[in-house]
Design a protein around this motif. Structure first.
Motif, PDB file in Angstrom:
ATOM      1  N   ASP A 190      56.136   1.860 -28.548  1.00 46.62           N
ATOM      2  CA  ASP A 190      54.839   2.403 -28.137  1.00 46.62           C
ATOM      3  C   ASP A 190      53.887   1.299 -27.664  1.00 46.62           C
ATOM      4  O   ASP A 190      52.682   1.495 -27.584  1.00 46.62           O
ATOM      5  N   LYS A 191      54.443   0.117 -27.367  1.00 47.66           N
ATOM      6  CA  LYS A 191      53.720  -1.058 -26.854  1.00 47.66           C
ATOM      7  C   LYS A 191      52.893  -1.772 -27.932  1.00 47.66           C
ATOM      8  O   LYS A 191      52.152  -2.696 -27.640  1.00 47.66           O
ATOM      9  N   LEU A 213      63.870  12.234 -39.850  1.00 45.39           N
ATOM     10  CA  LEU A 213      62.693  11.366 -39.839  1.00 45.39           C
ATOM     11  C   LEU A 213      61.603  11.902 -38.919  1.00 45.39           C
ATOM     12  O   LEU A 213      60.411  11.730 -39.202  1.00 45.39           O
ATOM     13  N   ASN A 214      61.977  12.574 -37.829  1.00 43.44           N
ATOM     14  CA  ASN A 214      60.986  13.243 -36.979  1.00 43.44           C
ATOM     15  C   ASN A 214      60.202  14.263 -37.804  1.00 43.44           C
ATOM     16  O   ASN A 214      58.976  14.352 -37.715  1.00 43.44           O
ATOM     17  N   GLN A 218      54.023   6.177 -42.565  1.00 39.50           N
ATOM     18  CA  GLN A 218      54.338   5.643 -41.245  1.00 39.50           C
ATOM     19  C   GLN A 218      55.851   5.448 -41.183  1.00 39.50           C
ATOM     20  O   GLN A 218      56.425   4.775 -42.037  1.00 39.50           O
ATOM     21  N   VAL A 219      56.502   6.033 -40.200  1.00 39.23           N
ATOM     22  CA  VAL A 219      57.933   5.870 -40.001  1.00 39.23           C
ATOM     23  C   VAL A 219      58.136   4.923 -38.821  1.00 39.23           C
ATOM     24  O   VAL A 219      57.549   5.116 -37.753  1.00 39.23           O
ATOM     25  N   ILE A 220      58.960   3.896 -39.042  1.00 39.16           N
ATOM     26  CA  ILE A 220      59.285   2.929 -37.989  1.00 39.16           C
ATOM     27  C   ILE A 220      60.805   2.845 -37.888  1.00 39.16           C
ATOM     28  O   ILE A 220      61.473   2.552 -38.881  1.00 39.16           O
ATOM     29  N   GLY A 221      61.346   3.116 -36.723  1.00 42.49           N
ATOM     30  CA  GLY A 221      62.770   2.918 -36.495  1.00 42.49           C
ATOM     31  C   GLY A 221      63.030   1.446 -36.199  1.00 42.49           C
ATOM     32  O   GLY A 221      62.200   0.779 -35.577  1.00 42.49           O
ATOM     33  N   VAL A 222      64.162   0.934 -36.667  1.00 45.66           N
ATOM     34  CA  VAL A 222      64.526  -0.463 -36.430  1.00 45.66           C
ATOM     35  C   VAL A 222      65.940  -0.486 -35.858  1.00 45.66           C
ATOM     36  O   VAL A 222      66.904  -0.255 -36.588  1.00 45.66           O
ATOM     37  N   LEU A 223      66.044  -0.726 -34.552  1.00 44.09           N
ATOM     38  CA  LEU A 223      67.347  -0.743 -33.904  1.00 44.09           C
ATOM     39  C   LEU A 223      68.061  -2.062 -34.157  1.00 44.09           C
ATOM     40  O   LEU A 223      67.474  -3.130 -34.013  1.00 44.09           O
ATOM     41  N   ILE A 224      69.308  -1.973 -34.568  1.00 43.09           N
ATOM     42  CA  ILE A 224      70.125  -3.165 -34.776  1.00 43.09           C
ATOM     43  C   ILE A 224      71.479  -2.963 -34.118  1.00 43.09           C
ATOM     44  O   ILE A 224      71.868  -1.838 -33.815  1.00 43.09           O
ATOM     45  N   LEU A 272      62.106  10.833 -30.112  1.00 40.67           N
ATOM     46  CA  LEU A 272      61.674  10.442 -31.444  1.00 40.67           C
ATOM     47  C   LEU A 272      60.160  10.538 -31.556  1.00 40.67           C
ATOM     48  O   LEU A 272      59.435  10.219 -30.619  1.00 40.67           O
ATOM     49  N   LYS A 273      59.695  10.970 -32.700  1.00 38.35           N
ATOM     50  CA  LYS A 273      58.260  11.152 -32.952  1.00 38.35           C
ATOM     51  C   LYS A 273      57.659   9.948 -33.664  1.00 38.35           C
ATOM     52  O   LYS A 273      56.560  10.028 -34.188  1.00 38.35           O
ATOM     53  N   PHE A 274      58.382   8.861 -33.702  1.00 39.95           N
ATOM     54  CA  PHE A 274      57.902   7.649 -34.372  1.00 39.95           C
ATOM     55  C   PHE A 274      58.289   6.441 -33.522  1.00 39.95           C
ATOM     56  O   PHE A 274      59.247   6.506 -32.750  1.00 39.95           O
TER      57      PHE A 274
END
Length: 186
Positions: free
Chosen positions: A55-56, A96-97, A108-114, A130-132
């Motif tokens: 989201d920048k 999670l959405n 606060q939900v934060i996705g972490v791509l690995i 995704l809503k987060f």
């Protein structure tokens, strides 16, 4: 005499061959992971880092003795580690959405791509609706290392508003269990 000499020479060659085989070091590339492993073990995970979000925005973080310092952390935060190729992660992201929508002001939900291609990561969140926000980039691996590693995905870590780890989850977690943990830790 000739047969006896051939047998003795064969026996000696065989014996020295076996001795050489077991005595010598393997000539493979197996030393490379050891170097990387030692580098990982010696990494200082107390340095501040920044997670860049789709989201920048970004989140500044730093490992502390009691957990993590998370900038602007006024609420509970769930960091969900996943990869775009992981089908279980896609199911978890739908859950999670729902959690993000249900607890908008409290969590606060934060996705972490690995383990994924960085260019693909930036567009992944939008493709799956995704809503987060989703963190992408090399800092994600640093964050995973600071947590002690991520053995499998999906993997989630829940932090309170002071940056203390409340709970972590490995594998697919039903919405009811996440909701129970969230409500228990308000």
């Amino acid at each position: 005499f000739m047969k006896k000499s051939v047998w003795i020479i064969t026996f000696l060659l065989f014996t020295f061959g076996i001795f050489y085989f077991f005595k010598s070091e393997p000539k493979t590339a197996s030393k490379t992971p050891l170097i990387e492993q030692n580098a990982t073990l010696s990494t200082d995970y107390t340095k501040p880092f920044r997670l860049n979000l789709t989201d920048k925005n970004f989140i500044k973080m730093q490992k502390t003795k009691s957990g993590f310092s998370i900038e602007n952390n006024a609420t509970m935060t769930i960091f969900a580690f996943f990869a775009s190729w992981c089908e279980a992660c896609r199911v978890q992201n739908e859950i999670l959405n729902s959690i993000a929508a249900k607890y908008t002001s409290n969590v606060q939900v934060i996705g972490v791509l690995i383990n994924d291609d960085i260019d693909k990561n930036a567009t992944y969140a939008f493709a799956d609706n995704l809503k987060f926000p989703v963190a992408f980039g090399e800092s994600n691996d640093y964050f995973a290392g600071a947590l002690g590693g991520v053995a499998g995905i999906p993997f989630m870590v829940m932090f309170d508003n002071k940056g203390k780890i409340i709970e972590n989850f490995s594998g697919l977690v039903p919405e009811e269990i996440l909701s129970t943990e969230i409500e228990r830790n308000f």
